[in-house]
Scaffold this active site. Structure first.
Site, PDB file in Angstrom:
ATOM      1  N   HIS A 104     -12.518   3.368  -0.599  1.00  0.00           N
ATOM      2  CA  HIS A 104     -12.609   2.354   0.477  1.00  0.00           C
ATOM      3  C   HIS A 104     -13.327   1.090  -0.007  1.00  0.00           C
ATOM      4  O   HIS A 104     -13.893   0.347   0.791  1.00  0.00           O
ATOM      5  CB  HIS A 104     -13.416   2.881   1.695  1.00  0.00           C
ATOM      6  CG  HIS A 104     -12.743   3.949   2.485  1.00  0.00           C
ATOM      7  ND1 HIS A 104     -13.457   4.961   3.072  1.00  0.00           N
ATOM      8  CD2 HIS A 104     -11.446   4.156   2.814  1.00  0.00           C
ATOM      9  CE1 HIS A 104     -12.632   5.771   3.729  1.00  0.00           C
ATOM     10  NE2 HIS A 104     -11.401   5.301   3.576  1.00  0.00           N
ATOM     11  N   ARG A 144      -2.443  -2.072  -3.603  1.00  0.00           N
ATOM     12  CA  ARG A 144      -3.620  -1.231  -3.446  1.00  0.00           C
ATOM     13  C   ARG A 144      -3.478  -0.069  -4.433  1.00  0.00           C
ATOM     14  O   ARG A 144      -2.486   0.650  -4.410  1.00  0.00           O
ATOM     15  CB  ARG A 144      -3.697  -0.695  -2.021  1.00  0.00           C
ATOM     16  CG  ARG A 144      -4.853   0.262  -1.868  1.00  0.00           C
ATOM     17  CD  ARG A 144      -4.797   1.011  -0.581  1.00  0.00           C
ATOM     18  NE  ARG A 144      -5.961   1.867  -0.487  1.00  0.00           N
ATOM     19  CZ  ARG A 144      -5.980   2.994   0.204  1.00  0.00           C
ATOM     20  NH1 ARG A 144      -4.918   3.400   0.839  1.00  0.00           N
ATOM     21  NH2 ARG A 144      -7.063   3.715   0.245  1.00  0.00           N
ATOM     22  N   ARG A 154     -11.252  16.065   6.763  1.00  0.00           N
ATOM     23  CA  ARG A 154     -12.003  16.505   5.576  1.00  0.00           C
ATOM     24  C   ARG A 154     -13.421  16.902   5.950  1.00  0.00           C
ATOM     25  O   ARG A 154     -14.055  16.271   6.802  1.00  0.00           O
ATOM     26  CB  ARG A 154     -12.070  15.381   4.531  1.00  0.00           C
ATOM     27  CG  ARG A 154     -10.739  14.965   4.005  1.00  0.00           C
ATOM     28  CD  ARG A 154     -10.889  13.902   2.911  1.00  0.00           C
ATOM     29  NE  ARG A 154      -9.650  13.168   2.791  1.00  0.00           N
ATOM     30  CZ  ARG A 154      -9.560  11.837   2.771  1.00  0.00           C
ATOM     31  NH1 ARG A 154     -10.639  11.081   2.841  1.00  0.00           N
ATOM     32  NH2 ARG A 154      -8.389  11.265   2.679  1.00  0.00           N
ATOM     33  N   ASN A 176       0.876  -1.171   0.000  1.00  0.00           N
ATOM     34  CA  ASN A 176       0.000   0.000   0.000  1.00  0.00           C
ATOM     35  C   ASN A 176       0.916   1.224   0.000  1.00  0.00           C
ATOM     36  O   ASN A 176       1.413   1.637   1.039  1.00  0.00           O
ATOM     37  CB  ASN A 176      -0.888  -0.050   1.251  1.00  0.00           C
ATOM     38  CG  ASN A 176      -1.864   1.104   1.313  1.00  0.00           C
ATOM     39  OD1 ASN A 176      -1.792   2.034   0.505  1.00  0.00           O
ATOM     40  ND2 ASN A 176      -2.771   1.046   2.271  1.00  0.00           N
ATOM     41  N   GLU A 219      -8.389  -4.780   4.873  1.00  0.00           N
ATOM     42  CA  GLU A 219      -8.173  -4.484   3.455  1.00  0.00           C
ATOM     43  C   GLU A 219      -7.004  -5.284   2.882  1.00  0.00           C
ATOM     44  O   GLU A 219      -7.040  -5.699   1.737  1.00  0.00           O
ATOM     45  CB  GLU A 219      -7.937  -2.973   3.278  1.00  0.00           C
ATOM     46  CG  GLU A 219      -9.223  -2.190   3.488  1.00  0.00           C
ATOM     47  CD  GLU A 219      -9.008  -0.713   3.752  1.00  0.00           C
ATOM     48  OE1 GLU A 219      -8.612  -0.368   4.886  1.00  0.00           O
ATOM     49  OE2 GLU A 219      -9.236   0.100   2.851  1.00  0.00           O
TER      50      GLU A 219
END
Ligand code: ADP
Length: 403
Positions: free
Chosen positions: A185, A96, A246, A11, A389
């Site tokens: 996601h 990823r 965010r 990742n 993940e």
């Protein structure tokens, strides 16, 4: 000859590389680690060899110039434990990749054409795809003979109908600039919705699930019979829920206002909305543990931030209940979703009309695996499912290379 059964999951971020080496015979972790602050003098590598009995985490600090140097350092650490990347037991590297656009609907073995397409998506993912490309290119150089598999954050959302995936803006402009709701996601939403079905003792095709992935970044998805029909992130991960840093949903006219009236340029506004908004903008903290601690001590700005966060969550739970028509489960996952009893309790409070309730004792009970926290008689199951993940990426990559 032994059949290769290991998958290295990479990742790659702009200044970091996280990695895990898994043995797919039992999905056990052989090693995990990360390299941070790549390109700085104080780069840091943290490596934990789980396959070696009694071996401890090793940490190093010092300059690691770029992603090539980072991966070389990771390879050297793995080699010390007999897990080197030159091992014939390595079956694939799973990468990823944040943005796969509309094109990549499933995990894909990377060749020149695939790499070109991932690069072509850089304008819509300027922060993420360049780092992902670097990781892929370095891994390809290291083991050119090995299948490299891209697993995209966007793939799971490519099943969204146009009605959910299009913005209501001029179609020609949207198409020319690929302005579309892609969602992110996706590996987490895919994994968690499937695990939720398993927890209910059903096949994914038999259940409708709302997944709330609440980490530092946060997104919700509506999953009907195993297929995503709506998600809260859009063209970029800025849309939707209130996140650590965010803003999530805002009136786009706020941007015009900040530009025309407050005199901010577009990069300043971009940084404001992505890095200085959300919980950190509201109360100065983006860690939910700290926010709930402050709230419990009577801090008003922490309480207001928490209430804004929860209000947005409720709006999405309501919206996705309507999108799905019938909901079998509401599932919480990721750092906040898996750990914050306060967020789970507050998000579901007052939603009895939707068939939603949380059992206070089950909600407070800490456990590692997937579990139900709704009262036994509840119409809709409320679940906590730890996301994974890396496992999802490794499983997809391994399935692809094994045929
Ligand atoms: P990322 O989006 O970085 O992958 P994670 O899914 O790891 O994020 O979630 C990180 C966030 O989870 C932290 O910023 C913190 O707000 C939250 N978190 C972690 N542990 C707890 C906890 N015990 N209680 C409440 N929140 C927690």
């Amino acid at each position: 000859m032994t059949t290769p059964t290991r998958v290295l999951v990479l990742n790659s971020g702009s200044s970091s590389v996280k990695y895990q080496l898994l043995d797919m015979r039992d999905t056990s972790r052989l090693a995990v680690g990360l390299v941070e602050r790549i390109g700085e003098d104080t780069s840091r590598l943290k490596h934990t060899p789980l396959a070696v009995e009694g071996a401890e985490t090793r940490e190093f600090e010092g300059p690691i110039a770029d992603h090539a140097a980072a991966l070389a350092a990771v390879a050297a650490e793995l080699a010390k434990d007999g897990l080197g990347l030159d091992s014939p037991e390595l079956a694939a590297v799973g990468h990823r990749v944040v943005h796969g656009g509309k094109y990549f609907t499933v995990p894909t073995v990377i060749d020149d054409a695939v790499l070109k397409e991932i690069k072509r998506l850089i304008p819509v993912a300027p922060l993420h795809n360049p780092a992902n490309v670097m990781g892929i290119e370095v891994a390809m150089e290291l083991r050119p003979d090995l299948p490299q598999v891209a697993v995209f954050d966007t793939s799971f959302h490519t099943t969204m109908p146009e009605s959910a995936a299009r913005y209501a803006i001029d179609v020609a402009t949207a198409d020319e600039h690929r302005i579309h709701r892609y969602g992110f996601h996706g590996t987490s939403h895919a994994y968690v919705s499937r695990e939720t079905a398993k927890l209910l003792g059903k096949a994914p095709a038999e259940v409708n699930v709302i997944v709330l992935h609440l980490g530092n970044g946060a997104s919700a998805s509506a999953v009907r019979g195993g297929r995503c029909v709506d998600t809260s992130m859009g063209l970029t991960p800025l849309e939707g829920l209130v996140m650590g840093t965010r803003s999530g949903d805002i009136d786009p006219a706020v941007i015009f206002h900040l530009n025309r009236v407050a005199g901010m340029d577009i990069d300043t506004i971009d940084a404001l909305l992505n890095k200085k908004s959300g919980m950190i903008g509201l109360c100065g903290d983006n860690d939910m543990r700290e926010i709930t601690r402050r709230m419990n001590e009577g801090d008003d700005s922490a309480r207001l931030a928490f209430e804004i966060y929860v209000h947005r969550l409720k709006k999405y739970i309501g919206a996705y209940s309507a999108v799905l028509g019938h909901v079998d489960a509401l599932t919480f996952t990721a750092g906040v979703g898996e750990n914050s009893t306060a967020v789970r309790e507050a998000a579901v409070a007052g939603l009895e009309g939707f068939g939603l309730a949380v059992d206070p004792v089950l909600n407070e009970t800490r456990a590692d695996g997937a579990r139900l926290i709704s009262p036994p008689a509840a119409r809709v199951a409320v679940a906590v499912v730890p996301t994974d993940e890396e496992l999802e990426i490794a499983t997809s990559a391994y399935a692809l290379v094994r045929g």
